[in-house]
Design a protein around this motif. Structure first.
Motif, PDB file in Angstrom:
ATOM      1  N   HIS A  28      -3.546   7.195   6.025  1.00  0.00           N
ATOM      2  CA  HIS A  28      -3.708   8.412   6.828  1.00  0.00           C
ATOM      3  C   HIS A  28      -4.021   8.036   8.275  1.00  0.00           C
ATOM      4  O   HIS A  28      -4.975   7.290   8.531  1.00  0.00           O
ATOM      5  N   ILE A  60       0.859  -1.189   0.000  1.00  0.00           N
ATOM      6  CA  ILE A  60       0.000   0.000   0.000  1.00  0.00           C
ATOM      7  C   ILE A  60       0.896   1.240   0.000  1.00  0.00           C
ATOM      8  O   ILE A  60       1.777   1.373   0.858  1.00  0.00           O
ATOM      9  N   VAL A  71      -7.413   4.251   4.834  1.00  0.00           N
ATOM     10  CA  VAL A  71      -6.645   3.965   3.624  1.00  0.00           C
ATOM     11  C   VAL A  71      -7.546   4.238   2.418  1.00  0.00           C
ATOM     12  O   VAL A  71      -8.611   3.639   2.278  1.00  0.00           O
ATOM     13  N   VAL A  72      -7.099   5.170   1.570  1.00  0.00           N
ATOM     14  CA  VAL A  72      -7.819   5.501   0.339  1.00  0.00           C
ATOM     15  C   VAL A  72      -6.836   5.379  -0.812  1.00  0.00           C
ATOM     16  O   VAL A  72      -5.836   6.096  -0.863  1.00  0.00           O
ATOM     17  N   LYS A  73      -7.113   4.463  -1.726  1.00  0.00           N
ATOM     18  CA  LYS A  73      -6.213   4.195  -2.848  1.00  0.00           C
ATOM     19  C   LYS A  73      -7.010   4.203  -4.146  1.00  0.00           C
ATOM     20  O   LYS A  73      -8.057   3.567  -4.239  1.00  0.00           O
ATOM     21  N   ASN A  74      -6.519   4.940  -5.139  1.00  0.00           N
ATOM     22  CA  ASN A  74      -7.208   5.059  -6.431  1.00  0.00           C
ATOM     23  C   ASN A  74      -8.662   5.505  -6.246  1.00  0.00           C
ATOM     24  O   ASN A  74      -9.581   4.977  -6.881  1.00  0.00           O
ATOM     25  N   ASP A  75      -8.845   6.462  -5.329  1.00  0.00           N
ATOM     26  CA  ASP A  75     -10.174   7.020  -5.049  1.00  0.00           C
ATOM     27  C   ASP A  75     -11.152   5.986  -4.515  1.00  0.00           C
ATOM     28  O   ASP A  75     -12.369   6.144  -4.662  1.00  0.00           O
ATOM     29  N   CYS A  89       1.316   7.277   0.692  1.00  0.00           N
ATOM     30  CA  CYS A  89       0.421   8.420   0.483  1.00  0.00           C
ATOM     31  C   CYS A  89      -1.050   8.039   0.597  1.00  0.00           C
ATOM     32  O   CYS A  89      -1.918   8.914   0.712  1.00  0.00           O
ATOM     33  N   SER A  90      -1.351   6.747   0.568  1.00  0.00           N
ATOM     34  CA  SER A  90      -2.733   6.286   0.678  1.00  0.00           C
ATOM     35  C   SER A  90      -3.158   6.056   2.122  1.00  0.00           C
ATOM     36  O   SER A  90      -4.338   5.839   2.390  1.00  0.00           O
ATOM     37  N   SER A 119     -16.771   2.195  -4.863  1.00  0.00           N
ATOM     38  CA  SER A 119     -15.674   1.624  -4.081  1.00  0.00           C
ATOM     39  C   SER A 119     -15.869   0.144  -3.825  1.00  0.00           C
ATOM     40  O   SER A 119     -16.990  -0.366  -3.783  1.00  0.00           O
TER      41      SER A 119
END
Length: 242
Positions: free
Chosen positions: A74, A68, A95-99, A71-72, A144
């Motif tokens: 937080h 992961i 965790v937010v990855k590729n929106d 930057c994804s 999502s």
């Protein structure tokens, strides 16, 4: 991927996080004592925050190990997620990855005031899960994937948390597991039921004494609620979406 190699130092890092928790509480209480002795050892340690930071740090480290992007992940800022019943809720790690929302995690604790705070803690956790899952149903997080929700709880291990507590049953009997149960038992069942009822994907329940905890000592009373099981569940979900 071999999970055991990724989390080979998990026991040590958990012990470090437990020690940091108790040391931080003690430090916060000591700083506040000269200004307001009425809060010494209690409110400053409760309101000071940052006590669970070491848990969040090693969880983030393991997520990075399995791919992961940093930057994804937080856990210091940008923690707000939209809710359905309220505008936003601030989680402890996101965790937010590729929106896409991959992970939302709560790391909570309780020391003392068990009778006053048990209902508050349980209602908060249940409400947060309901709010997020309803928002997810309403597509608040874009198209999502189904996120992984985690609940990590550290409880003070002491005579008051281990003592059997009577229940009031003026109209109907309570469930058997709550009859004459201690707050430690109630929290254990609460964490277990959060997972069984699919409000959270996984939960971990730790007990620690304040004196021994400063040296990193803790126990895990339930085999289905260990930090090891918790991390394997989280990392398995993360790997599936790397």
């Amino acid at each position: 991927m071999n999970f055991d190699s990724v989390i080979a130092d998990l026991d040590a890092r958990t012990a470090e996080a437990v020690a940091f928790y108790w040391q931080t509480r003690q430090r916060q209480a000591s700083k506040e004592a000269p200004r307001d002795k009425s809060t010494q050892g209690r409110r400053p340690a409760v309101t000071g925050g940052a006590q669970m930071d070491r848990f969040l740090e090693f969880i983030a480290d393991y997520l990075i190990k399995v791919g992961i992007p940093p930057c994804s992940i937080h856990f210091e800022s940008r923690l707000e997620l939209p809710g359905f019943f309220r505008p936003t809720k601030k989680w402890d790690l996101v965790v937010v990855k590729n929106d896409q929302l991959l992970v939302a995690l709560e790391a909570k604790s309780q020391v003392g005031s068990f009778g006053n705070n048990f209902n508050n803690r349980t209602e908060e956790a249940m409400g947060s899960a309901l709010d997020l899952w309803t928002a997810f149903r309403e597509r608040a997080f874009n198209p999502s994937v189904s996120p992984w929700l985690g609940y990590l709880f550290l409880l003070q291990d002491c005579e008051a948390s281990r003592r059997a507590v009577m229940t009031e049953e003026p109209h109907f009997p309570v469930f058997p597991e709550f009859k004459n149960s201690s707050y430690a038992t109630r929290y254990e069942w609460f964490c277990r039921k959060l997972v069984r009822e699919r409000h959270y994907t996984a939960s971990a329940f730790l007990l620690s004494k304040d004196d021994q905890g400063r040296n990193g000592q803790y126990t895990q009373p339930a085999s289905d609620l260990t930090i090891q099981h918790f991390m394997r569940s989280l990392l398995g979900h993360a790997i599936a979406h790397v």
